[in-house]
Design a protein around this motif. Structure first.
Motif: not given
Ligand SMILES: Cc1cc2nc3c(=O)[nH]c(=O)nc-3n(C[C@H](O)[C@H](O)[C@H](O)COP(=O)(O)OP(=O)(O)OC[C@H]3O[C@@H](n4cnc5c(N)ncnc54)[C@H](O)[C@@H]3O)c2cc1C
Ligand SMILES: Nc1ncnc2c1ncn2[C@@H]1O[C@H](COP(=O)(O)O)[C@@H](O)[C@H]1O
Lengths: 248, 317
Positions: B68, B71, B96, B181-182
């Motif tokens: 997820f 942005d 989320d 960044k995930v």
């Protein structure tokens, strides 16, 4: 490193919530105000960075003069300076814009908000501020690691956690886990004395129109009395939950 | 101007919270005589949305970016909202959804309302009822903008059925300049989460120690419920922080909340108040929880729970 911690002035968690003025205004009579608990976790994490690497910690609140008591408390906890943007906040969008205008003037590397305030419960100021400034935002933040200009963060998600990375400047939404309850700093006498000498500047607000207006407040309808069931009769409880409450 | 709902899915399957926002969006679309657009990401089969009155589905394939990314999700939604000229956007109150909502609202130049508990009472101007003061009050809020993002509280509206046959379109996954960044997700997949659960079973200090938590877990298992706890229980490390519910913990808005050995302090109740039906089991008849509960048993948890678990097992078999 420059850190900004955004502080919301909220009624103490045990406060009775009442409204006056035809339910248009929160009744502050007899209510004690505190630093929003999520913001206090964030402030504590900022103080650790100050102690470890000499980061400068600024606290800010958007509010009238009645908010100065909690700003002084933040200074006693260890913040270096405080800013009060002198206006009564009307909604989260309004607050986020006031904070964004401050951030555009100053260069903060790390901006900390609380996951959510316990009065408005918007959980919105952080995300909006991030969107207004085009900075990365991590909500429900339970871990922060700094390595030069990159940060590694953890976000609590439903049923687990997520690890993220980003470049500074970054905004994070603090909550329990970022530091623990037992880590919170109780101001000592020296801190309180020093706080009196630290700068608390008052800035005028930008001209912003709120996105929403609260028309009035309502309290939940009073609840009927509890139905007591004998401890030896769990069958009745199951029966009531199945057929009366219809939740099983 | 259509209503747009962001329908969450997990591992390709649409979540219940996603169907709830679709049901809610349908009701708004009908009241304002427009159509309902659902936006979903990486959903294998979106046909279930035809049960809940969706007229158009944009399914966005994130092509390998399986996490997820707030942005990019927001940017993708903004572009559909602009194209469709939507005025009302609905997201759910999941972790989320609540993360995305305010970012999306600024991106789409919309007003934002979180914790909305009912259908709007007016559409011109848009007026909603939302909970505040951690469930101790509500406020009626009015939008000052043409467009609004609504985050709907869990279980506030429920699932409603209305057959439709949705047009299926592929949506574009927008890029973003953000450095965010995930890098990893660590999720317990075999347990019901507090956010998704219809039933939550919660234990307090009255359970005496972590060694007794099998009672809470067994009851939760037989009910298909999530487990939760009071703040001191997580502070003492008996249970993980993620189970702490209340004013400073996770909010609970389940259909059934069962509190065992929890006294019912104001900060605990604040976070669980919006659950529909509350049951308390406590050996002290003076415990404040009895004033907040719908059903109560005055008794020793160590005697009541084994009986309750056994009876429920017998029924569920
Ligand atoms: C700023 C702040 C924020 C807070 N936020 C939260 C929050 O988010 N969530 C939260 O939960 N708390 C919160 N608290 C703490 C809250 O005030 C209470 O202290 C806490 O909820 C009490 O937890 P408890 O009910 O588990 O324990 P206790 O209050 O100790 O209650 C235990 C209960 O178990 C019962 N009991 C004992 N033995 C048995 C038995 N054998 N069988 C059945 N019952 C038994 C007792 O009668 C008692 O009622 C907060 C406090 C503060 C100051
Ligand atoms: N008036 C305010 N002044 C400064 N910061 C605020 C104010 N209101 C909210 N915040 C910050 O935004 C966070 C989230 O608030 P909210 O969106 O109201 O839930 C809070 O925890 C604070 O960090």
């Amino acid at each position: 490193m420059n850190i900004l911690v955004c502080i919301s002035n909220v009624p103490d968690t045990t406060s009775k919530i009442n409204f006056i003025d035809e339910n248009k205004t929160f009744d502050t009579n007899g209510v004690q105000f505190i630093i929003n608990p999520n913001d206090e976790f964030g402030l504590t994490r900022a103080i650790w960075l100050q102690q470890k690497s000499g980061a400068k910690v600024t606290v800010v609140t958007v509010g009238d003069v009645s908010c100065e008591a909690i700003l002084r408390k933040c200074l006693a906890i260890g913040a270096d300076q405080a800013i009060r943007i002198d206006t009564v906040p009307t909604d989260g969008f309004y607050v986020a814009n006031q904070l964004a205008d401050l951030c555009k003037k100053e260069n903060y590397d790390l901006i900390i908000v609380g996951r959510e305030s316990i009065d408005y419960n918007g959980a919105m100021v952080g995300g909006m501020l991030a969107s207004l400034l085009s900075f990365p935002y991590v909500s429900n933040c339970i871990h922060l690691d700094l390595d030069g200009s990159t940060v590694s963060l953890q976000r609590e998600i439903d049923g687990g956690k997520e690890t993220l990375s980003a470049n500074l400047p970054v905004i994070l939404g603090a909550q329990k886990g970022l530091v623990e309850e037992s880590d919170l700093i109780i101001p000592n006498m020296r801190g309180i004395m020093q706080a009196r000498q630290k700068p608390l500047s008052i800035q005028s607000p930008s001209n912003i129109e709120a996105a929403t207006t609260v028309e009035h407040f309502e309290k939940p309808n009073p609840k009927g009395p509890v139905k007591l069931i004998d401890a030896n009769d769990v069958d009745s409880l199951i029966e009531l939950l199945q057929n009366e409450a219809k939740v099983l | 101007m259509p209503v747009v709902v962001y329908v969450e899915s997990h591992n390709g399957v649409i979540k219940k919270a996603g169907l709830e926002v679709a049901s809610y969006g349908r009701a708004i679309a009908s009241a304002t005589q427009t159509y309902l657009v659902a936006v979903t990401f990486n959903t294998d089969d979106a046909s279930i949305l035809n049960i809940h009155g969706v007229d158009k589905v944009y399914n966005i394939n994130t092509k390998g970016d399986s996490f997820f990314n707030v942005d990019r999700y927001s940017a993708s939604l903004v572009s559909i909202i602009e194209n469709e000229k939507a005025d009302i956007i609905v997201v759910s109150a999941s972790a989320d959804g609540r993360y995305l909502g305010p970012i999306l609202a600024v991106g789409a130049q919309a007003a934002y309302f979180s914790n909305v508990v009912a259908l709007p009472s007016s559409y011109d101007p848009l007026t909603v009822k939302r909970s505040c003061y951690t469930n101790k009050a509500f406020n009626k809020s009015v939008s000052n903008k043409r467009r609004a993002v609504i985050s709907l509280s869990s279980n506030a509206f429920g699932l409603k059925e209305q057959p439709s046959s949705a047009e299926n379109l592929e949506g574009e996954y927008s890029t973003s300049k953000s450095t965010l960044k995930v890098t990893a997700v660590d999720k317990v997949t075999d347990k019901v989460t507090i956010a998704d659960a219809d039933i939550v079973v919660s234990g307090g200090r009255g359970l005496k120690g972590p060694e007794n938590w099998h009672l809470i877990e067994d009851l939760a298992t037989v009910l298909g419920a999530a487990t939760a706890c009071s703040k001191p229980v997580s502070d003492m490390g008996w249970r993980p922080h993620s189970e702490h519910v209340g004013q400073t913990g996770k909010p609970v808005a389940s259909n059934l909340y069962i509190a065992i050995g929890v006294s019912g302090a104001i900060q605990h109740l604040a976070g669980i108040n919006s659950s529909k039906v509350k049951v308390v089991i406590n050996n002290d008849p003076e415990a404040p929880f009895f004033k907040a509960a719908d059903y109560g048993i005055v008794g020793d948890a160590f005697e009541v729970l084994p009986k309750l678990i056994e009876k429920l097992k017998a029924i569920k078999q």
